[in-house]
Design a protein around this motif. Structure first.
Motif, PDB file in Angstrom:
ATOM      1  N   ASN A  66       0.805  -1.297   0.147  1.00 35.93           N
ATOM      2  CA  ASN A  66      -0.121   0.028  -0.044  1.00 35.93           C
ATOM      3  C   ASN A  66       0.859   1.075   0.035  1.00 35.93           C
ATOM      4  OD1 ASN A  66      -2.663   1.517   0.295  1.00 35.93           O
ATOM      5  ND2 ASN A  66      -1.802   1.963   2.618  1.00 35.93           N
ATOM      6  N   VAL A  67       1.967   1.240   0.549  1.00 36.47           N
ATOM      7  CA  VAL A  67       3.007   2.387   0.877  1.00 36.47           C
ATOM      8  C   VAL A  67       3.359   2.660  -0.605  1.00 36.47           C
ATOM      9  CG1 VAL A  67       5.008   3.035   1.986  1.00 36.47           C
ATOM     10  CG2 VAL A  67       3.338   2.022   3.342  1.00 36.47           C
ATOM     11  N   ILE A  68       3.860   1.543  -1.129  1.00 38.05           N
ATOM     12  CA  ILE A  68       4.469   1.959  -2.656  1.00 38.05           C
ATOM     13  C   ILE A  68       3.576   2.404  -3.593  1.00 38.05           C
ATOM     14  CG2 ILE A  68       5.393   0.463  -4.596  1.00 38.05           C
ATOM     15  CD1 ILE A  68       6.550  -1.537  -2.547  1.00 38.05           C
ATOM     16  N   ALA A  69       1.983   1.586  -3.633  1.00 40.67           N
ATOM     17  CA  ALA A  69       1.236   2.229  -4.358  1.00 40.67           C
ATOM     18  C   ALA A  69       0.714   3.803  -4.067  1.00 40.67           C
ATOM     19  CB  ALA A  69      -0.224   1.485  -4.271  1.00 40.67           C
ATOM     20  N   ASN A  70       1.001   4.177  -2.626  1.00 37.41           N
ATOM     21  CA  ASN A  70       0.411   5.485  -2.302  1.00 37.41           C
ATOM     22  C   ASN A  70       1.858   6.082  -1.468  1.00 37.41           C
ATOM     23  OD1 ASN A  70      -2.473   5.370  -3.202  1.00 37.41           O
ATOM     24  ND2 ASN A  70      -2.255   3.555  -2.122  1.00 37.41           N
ATOM     25  N   PRO A  71       2.726   6.392  -2.092  1.00 40.25           N
ATOM     26  CA  PRO A  71       3.885   7.091  -1.322  1.00 40.25           C
ATOM     27  C   PRO A  71       3.478   8.332  -0.684  1.00 40.25           C
ATOM     28  CG  PRO A  71       4.411   6.657  -3.554  1.00 40.25           C
ATOM     29  CD  PRO A  71       3.080   6.470  -3.532  1.00 40.25           C
ATOM     30  N   PRO A  72       4.134   8.283   0.658  1.00 39.34           N
ATOM     31  CA  PRO A  72       3.677   9.556   1.604  1.00 39.34           C
ATOM     32  C   PRO A  72       4.423  10.793   0.773  1.00 39.34           C
ATOM     33  CG  PRO A  72       4.971   7.657   2.868  1.00 39.34           C
ATOM     34  CD  PRO A  72       5.112   7.052   1.454  1.00 39.34           C
ATOM     35  N   GLU A  73       3.848  11.858   1.014  1.00 36.33           N
ATOM     36  CA  GLU A  73       4.226  13.057   0.410  1.00 36.33           C
ATOM     37  C   GLU A  73       5.625  13.468   0.840  1.00 36.33           C
ATOM     38  OE1 GLU A  73       2.671  17.580   0.009  1.00 36.33           O
ATOM     39  OE2 GLU A  73       1.420  16.235   1.149  1.00 36.33           O
ATOM     40  N   GLY A  74       6.337  13.835  -0.381  1.00 39.50           N
ATOM     41  CA  GLY A  74       7.622  14.390  -0.044  1.00 39.50           C
ATOM     42  C   GLY A  74       8.697  13.174  -0.153  1.00 39.50           C
ATOM     43  N   VAL A  75       8.274  11.913  -0.242  1.00 36.35           N
ATOM     44  CA  VAL A  75       9.232  10.925  -0.416  1.00 36.35           C
ATOM     45  C   VAL A  75       9.651  10.511  -2.023  1.00 36.35           C
ATOM     46  CG1 VAL A  75       9.567   8.387   0.020  1.00 36.35           C
ATOM     47  CG2 VAL A  75       8.541   9.869   1.826  1.00 36.35           C
TER      48      VAL A  75
END
Length: 393
Positions: free
Chosen positions: A115-124
Motif C-alpha cells: 500500500n505504501v508503494i502504491a501511495n507513497p507519503p508526500e515528499g518521499v
C-alpha cells in the motif's frame, strides 16, 4: 573482547618506566596519571568513527537499492561484500537512537509495503529506499523469530557502544580482582548478546538458560585466567613476561568460542524449524537438529575469527604507521587512548565482517536434513530440494 585489550595494558605498562631522571633514574608513573579522560574521549571518537563508516556505506549504496521486498534483503547475500554491507548497516550505533514509536512506525511501513508503494507519503522521492531503511530500523530492534524487542545493550547495533566502557575499564584495571570483575561483566555481556541474537523459535526453560549462562561465563573466565596464572606461577618473571605475549589471543579465541557455544548449545537439543524459500515453516511442530548444529557451529566459528582483526590490527598499525610512532614517542601517555581507539574501531568493523562470513538465513539441502524433511513437495507438487533456517548471529 575480554582479553584483547591486554595489548593496550601492555602499551600502558610503558608508562610505568617513565623518563629517566638525573637524580633517581627511572621514575614510575602512579595510577593517578593514567589518562582517563583522553581514554574515554578516544572511546567516544571510536564509536563516532564506526557510526560514520556506516553512514558513508549507506549513502554510497542508497541510489542502487533494489525494489523493496519484505521477504528479501537489500544486498546480495550470496556474496561476502553483500553480507558485509548488510551487517555493517545492521551494526550501526545510530540505530539505538530511534524511539519505540519510530520503530513501530517503521515496522508499520514494512508490514504495509504494498500500500505504501502504491501511495507513497508526500515528499518521499525514493519509496523503496525509505522502506529498506524502515526495515533496517525495525530489524535492528525486533528479533526476527519472536518479534520481541531486543534490549539496547544486547542488539548488534549496541555491541560497540555498550562494550566500549567495558573495554576502557579493562584498560584501566590495575589488580587481579579488578580484572576478574571486569572480565565477568564482559563475559556476561557477551553471553547475553549471544542469547538475545540466537534462533528464538525453540523455547528454552529458565533452568537451561541459567545453567548455560553459568557454564559459559565460568568456562570463559577459567580459560582467560587459568593459562596466565599457570605461566606466572611456573616461570620466572622475565620468562613469564615473554610467554604472556602468546596467551591473550588463544585464550580470547577459546573463551569467546566457549561462551557462544554453551549459550547456544540448547538449540542443538531442541532443534530449529526449517522454512521454504518463502519463509514459511514446512513442518509445523517439527525441528531439525542438523540445521541447529550448523547454525551453532558457524556462529561459534565467527566469534573465534572475530578475535583476529581486533587482536592483530591495532598493534600492527601502532608499529607500522610512522604517524602513530611519532605521536607515542612524543607523548607516551597517549598510547592508551590511541590503542583503545584502534581496538574499538577494529572491533566495530570486524564484527560485521566476521558475522558476514556465514549467511544469517542459511540453507540446507533436503538430502542432508533429517528423513522427515526428505521427499517433501511444495504447493505445486514439485519436490523441495532446499530448506532455509535462521542461524542467529
Amino acid at each position: 573482547m575480554h582479553r584483547l585489550l591486554k595489548i593496550a595494558r601492555r602499551a600502558r605498562s610503558t608508562l610505568d618506566k617513565g623518563p629517566k631522571s638525573a637524580a633517581k633514574g627511572t621514575a614510575k608513573v602512579t595510577e593517578s596519571t593514567i589518562p582517563m579522560v583522553p581514554t574515554i574521549a578516544a572511546m567516544t571518537a571510536s564509536i563516532a568513527t564506526v557510526t560514520l563508516a556506516t553512514f558513508v556505506a549507506e549513502k554510497i549504496t542508497a541510489s542502487d537499492c533494489p525494489k523493496f521486498d519484505s521477504k528479501a534483503t537489500r544486498f546480495d547475500q550470496s556474496t561476502f561484500v553483500g553480507r558485509f554491507t548488510e551487517r555493517l548497516l545492521a551494526c550501526d550505533p545510530k540505530l539505538l537512537t530511534y524511539s519505540s514509536e519510530e520503530v513501530a512506525h517503521a515496522k508499520s511501513l514494512v508490514d504495509n509495503a504494498a500500500n505504501v508503494i502504491a501511495n507513497p507519503p508526500e515528499g518521499v522521492s525514493n519509496i523503496h529506499h525509505t522502506l529498506w531503511e524502515s526495515k533496517r530500523i525495525s530489524d535492528a530492534t525486533l528479533h526476527p523469530d519472536s518479534g520481541e524487542v531486543i534490549p539496547s545493550p544486547f542488539r548488534m547495533s549496541g555491541y560497540v557502544p555498550f562494550n566500549g566502557p567495558i573495554c576502557v575499564s579493562m584498560v584501566l584495571a590495575q589488580t587481579t580482582p579488578q580484572l576478574l570483575l571486569v572480565n565477568w561483566v564482559n563475559q556476561s555481556h557477551n553471553a547475553l548478546v549471544n542469547y538475545f541474537n540466537r534462533n528464538a523459535s525453540s523455547e528454552l526453560s529458565n533452568e537451561t538458560l541459567a545453567k548455560s549462562y553459568a557454564a559459559a561465563v565460568g568456562s570463559s573466565l577459567l580459560v582467560a585466567f587459568g593459562l596466565a596464572t599457570y605461566i606466572k606461577k611456573s616461570y620466572d618473571p622475565v620468562t613469564a613476561s615473554r610467554l604472556m605475549r602468546f596467551v591473550a589471543f588463544p585464550s580470547s579465541v577459546a573463551a569467546s568460542s566457549l561462551n557462544c557455544y554453551i549459550v547456544r548449545s540448547p538449540e542443538i537439543d531442541t532443534g530449529i524449524p526449517l522454512m521454504d524459500k518463502d519463509g514459511k515453516v514446512v513442518l509445523e511442530g517439527e525441528t531439525s537438529v542438523v540445521a541447529a548444529k550448523t547454525g551453532v557451529y558457524s556462529t561459534t566459528a565467527s566469534r573465534a575469527i572475530l578475535q583476529a582483526p581486533v587482536y592483530f590490527l591495532p598493534p600492527a598499525l601502532m608499529a607500522a604507521l610512522p604517524l602513530f610512532k611519532r605521536i607515542v614517542a612524543k607523548n607516551p601517555a597517549i598510547s592508551v587512548p590511541l590503542t583503545t581507539y584502534l581496538i574499538i574501531v577494529c572491533f566495530g568493523i570486524g564484527l560485521p565482517a566476521t558475522t558476514a562470513i556465514f549467511p544469517q538465513i542459511s540453507e540446507i539441502s533436503a538430502k542432508d536434513a533429517e528423513k522427515k524433511y526428505q521427499n517433501l513437495k511444495d504447493i505445486n507438487g514439485a519436490p523441495i530440494e532446499k530448506f532455509y533456517f535462521n542461524k542467529g548471529l
